[in-house]
Write a protein that holds these residues in place. Sequence first.
Motif, PDB file in Angstrom:
ATOM      1  N   ALA A 161     -16.237   4.204 -16.535  1.00  0.00           N
ATOM      2  CA  ALA A 161     -14.978   4.856 -16.891  1.00  0.00           C
ATOM      3  C   ALA A 161     -14.670   6.076 -16.020  1.00  0.00           C
ATOM      4  CB  ALA A 161     -15.012   5.269 -18.353  1.00  0.00           C
ATOM      5  N   GLY A 162     -15.564   6.414 -15.107  1.00  0.00           N
ATOM      6  CA  GLY A 162     -15.323   7.538 -14.213  1.00  0.00           C
ATOM      7  C   GLY A 162     -15.724   8.883 -14.768  1.00  0.00           C
ATOM      8  N   PHE A 163     -16.597   8.889 -15.798  1.00  0.00           N
ATOM      9  CA  PHE A 163     -17.096  10.129 -16.368  1.00  0.00           C
ATOM     10  C   PHE A 163     -18.489  10.437 -15.826  1.00  0.00           C
ATOM     11  CE2 PHE A 163     -14.374   8.618 -20.053  1.00  0.00           C
ATOM     12  CZ  PHE A 163     -13.330   9.502 -19.783  1.00  0.00           C
ATOM     13  N   SER A 164     -18.958  11.632 -16.121  1.00  0.00           N
ATOM     14  CA  SER A 164     -20.287  12.051 -15.684  1.00  0.00           C
ATOM     15  C   SER A 164     -21.329  11.614 -16.709  1.00  0.00           C
ATOM     16  CB  SER A 164     -20.328  13.574 -15.532  1.00  0.00           C
ATOM     17  OG  SER A 164     -21.620  14.020 -15.217  1.00  0.00           O
ATOM     18  N   PRO A 165     -22.314  10.779 -16.322  1.00  0.00           N
ATOM     19  CA  PRO A 165     -23.335  10.332 -17.276  1.00  0.00           C
ATOM     20  C   PRO A 165     -24.118  11.499 -17.859  1.00  0.00           C
ATOM     21  CG  PRO A 165     -23.371   8.968 -15.305  1.00  0.00           C
ATOM     22  CD  PRO A 165     -22.478  10.139 -15.007  1.00  0.00           C
ATOM     23  N   VAL A 166     -24.427  11.390 -19.134  1.00  0.00           N
ATOM     24  CA  VAL A 166     -25.056  12.488 -19.869  1.00  0.00           C
ATOM     25  C   VAL A 166     -26.577  12.443 -19.781  1.00  0.00           C
ATOM     26  CG1 VAL A 166     -25.425  13.384 -22.212  1.00  0.00           C
ATOM     27  CG2 VAL A 166     -23.121  12.771 -21.453  1.00  0.00           C
ATOM     28  N   TYR A 167     -27.162  11.256 -19.695  1.00  0.00           N
ATOM     29  CA  TYR A 167     -28.615  11.117 -19.823  1.00  0.00           C
ATOM     30  C   TYR A 167     -29.288  10.987 -18.462  1.00  0.00           C
ATOM     31  CZ  TYR A 167     -27.349  10.278 -24.643  1.00  0.00           C
ATOM     32  OH  TYR A 167     -26.827  10.405 -25.905  1.00  0.00           O
ATOM     33  N   ARG A 168     -30.343  11.805 -18.271  1.00  0.00           N
ATOM     34  CA  ARG A 168     -31.053  11.830 -17.004  1.00  0.00           C
ATOM     35  C   ARG A 168     -32.562  11.905 -17.224  1.00  0.00           C
ATOM     36  NH1 ARG A 168     -27.431  12.980 -12.616  1.00  0.00           N
ATOM     37  NH2 ARG A 168     -25.317  13.217 -13.464  1.00  0.00           N
ATOM     38  N   VAL A 169     -33.295  11.426 -16.233  1.00  0.00           N
ATOM     39  CA  VAL A 169     -34.760  11.525 -16.207  1.00  0.00           C
ATOM     40  C   VAL A 169     -35.136  12.156 -14.876  1.00  0.00           C
ATOM     41  CG1 VAL A 169     -36.941  10.276 -16.210  1.00  0.00           C
ATOM     42  CG2 VAL A 169     -35.084   9.537 -17.721  1.00  0.00           C
ATOM     43  N   ASP A 170     -35.792  13.295 -14.929  1.00  0.00           N
ATOM     44  CA  ASP A 170     -36.152  14.040 -13.715  1.00  0.00           C
ATOM     45  C   ASP A 170     -34.934  14.268 -12.816  1.00  0.00           C
ATOM     46  OD1 ASP A 170     -38.844  14.142 -14.479  1.00  0.00           O
ATOM     47  OD2 ASP A 170     -39.275  12.208 -13.535  1.00  0.00           O
ATOM     48  N   GLY A 171     -33.811  14.538 -13.423  1.00  0.00           N
ATOM     49  CA  GLY A 171     -32.598  14.864 -12.694  1.00  0.00           C
ATOM     50  C   GLY A 171     -31.769  13.680 -12.254  1.00  0.00           C
ATOM     51  N   ALA A 172     -32.310  12.470 -12.364  1.00  0.00           N
ATOM     52  CA  ALA A 172     -31.597  11.272 -11.929  1.00  0.00           C
ATOM     53  C   ALA A 172     -30.954  10.575 -13.122  1.00  0.00           C
ATOM     54  CB  ALA A 172     -32.550  10.313 -11.221  1.00  0.00           C
ATOM     55  N   VAL A 173     -29.798   9.963 -12.901  1.00  0.00           N
ATOM     56  CA  VAL A 173     -29.128   9.220 -13.968  1.00  0.00           C
ATOM     57  C   VAL A 173     -30.071   8.143 -14.493  1.00  0.00           C
ATOM     58  CG1 VAL A 173     -27.196   7.694 -14.536  1.00  0.00           C
ATOM     59  CG2 VAL A 173     -26.835   9.679 -13.052  1.00  0.00           C
ATOM     60  N   TYR A 174     -30.203   8.076 -15.801  1.00  0.00           N
ATOM     61  CA  TYR A 174     -31.107   7.111 -16.436  1.00  0.00           C
ATOM     62  C   TYR A 174     -30.448   5.741 -16.469  1.00  0.00           C
ATOM     63  CZ  TYR A 174     -34.365   5.255 -19.976  1.00  0.00           C
ATOM     64  OH  TYR A 174     -35.311   4.515 -20.658  1.00  0.00           O
ATOM     65  N   ARG A 175     -30.972   4.831 -15.613  1.00  0.00           N
ATOM     66  CA  ARG A 175     -30.412   3.486 -15.512  1.00  0.00           C
ATOM     67  C   ARG A 175     -31.423   2.385 -15.807  1.00  0.00           C
ATOM     68  NH1 ARG A 175     -28.229   5.959 -10.718  1.00  0.00           N
ATOM     69  NH2 ARG A 175     -25.966   6.333 -10.926  1.00  0.00           N
ATOM     70  N   SER A 176     -32.698   2.666 -15.660  1.00  0.00           N
ATOM     71  CA  SER A 176     -33.669   1.592 -15.807  1.00  0.00           C
ATOM     72  C   SER A 176     -35.003   2.136 -16.297  1.00  0.00           C
ATOM     73  CB  SER A 176     -33.865   0.862 -14.469  1.00  0.00           C
ATOM     74  OG  SER A 176     -34.390   1.748 -13.489  1.00  0.00           O
ATOM     75  N   GLY A 177     -35.836   1.209 -16.769  1.00  0.00           N
ATOM     76  CA  GLY A 177     -37.158   1.570 -17.247  1.00  0.00           C
ATOM     77  C   GLY A 177     -37.135   2.132 -18.651  1.00  0.00           C
ATOM     78  N   VAL A 178     -38.344   2.464 -19.123  1.00  0.00           N
ATOM     79  CA  VAL A 178     -38.518   3.063 -20.447  1.00  0.00           C
ATOM     80  C   VAL A 178     -39.177   4.420 -20.250  1.00  0.00           C
ATOM     81  CG1 VAL A 178     -39.693   2.881 -22.671  1.00  0.00           C
ATOM     82  CG2 VAL A 178     -38.710   0.845 -21.612  1.00  0.00           C
TER      83      VAL A 178
END
Length: 256
Positions: free
Chosen positions: A110-127
């Motif tokens: 939607a063109g917004f800034s993702p809220v969730y991050r892991v070590d500063g990177a956008v959280y997209r994969s893994g657990v």
Amino acid sequence: MMRGFIGCGGELVAVPEPSPSPTPAPVLPSFDGVTVDGGVQSSWFGSGWIDGFVITRYEVTGAQWVAVRTWAVANGYDIGAGSYAGDDFPVGGITWHDAVKWCNALSEWAGFSPVYRVDGAVYRSGVSDAVAMVGGNGWRLPSEREWEWAARGGTRSGGFTYSGSNTVGAVAWYDQNAGSAQRIGTKLGNELGLYDMSGNVAEWCFDLATVGRTERRFRGGAWATLGELSVRSTRRGEQPAAAVNVWMGLRLAKWN
């Protein structure tokens, strides 16, 4: 039909902050203080402040889940397929990790800034157990406190036991009247026009249940949870973040 925030208007509800602000802390209606499975029914809400936010009128549906997940998988996300009975039925069978990654995917799409991050990177994969919620204008899970404030009607609260009524069957699908998830919005809404905040599927919140552990809070109870106490607006629950339950779904929030 894809009801809700994707391609349709009128499906977001603004939840105003308590008044007066910021002192004293918000005072919510009193309940009977019953404790079930360690979940305090009346006094938990506490004194933390709540800023205004928006929340989706309905639980996330199967159609919405599929639409975002299809985009997400094509753009570097790994998100579970979930389970649902139809386009207008709430999605279930998702982990907490699935839920927050799906929020990020919707935000990016939607063109917004993702809220969730892991070590500063956008959280997209893994657990990961190190998911941080950063500021931004993207979609996210509500906090427990936000969820309860909205479920109890916010500044319009009528002090009901369940979200929108003192009669459980008027607002909730639960184990006494449903054997599976039901189409969204078929029971009465609450004072803010939010539907299925008591029953249907339970809803993941962002919060850790206990500091130092990995279980996450959920709210609202579900078609599979037992008894009227399980769908009170004040009832708290927790599940491992990696748990997959057909009765567990989500609803979205966003900072104003």
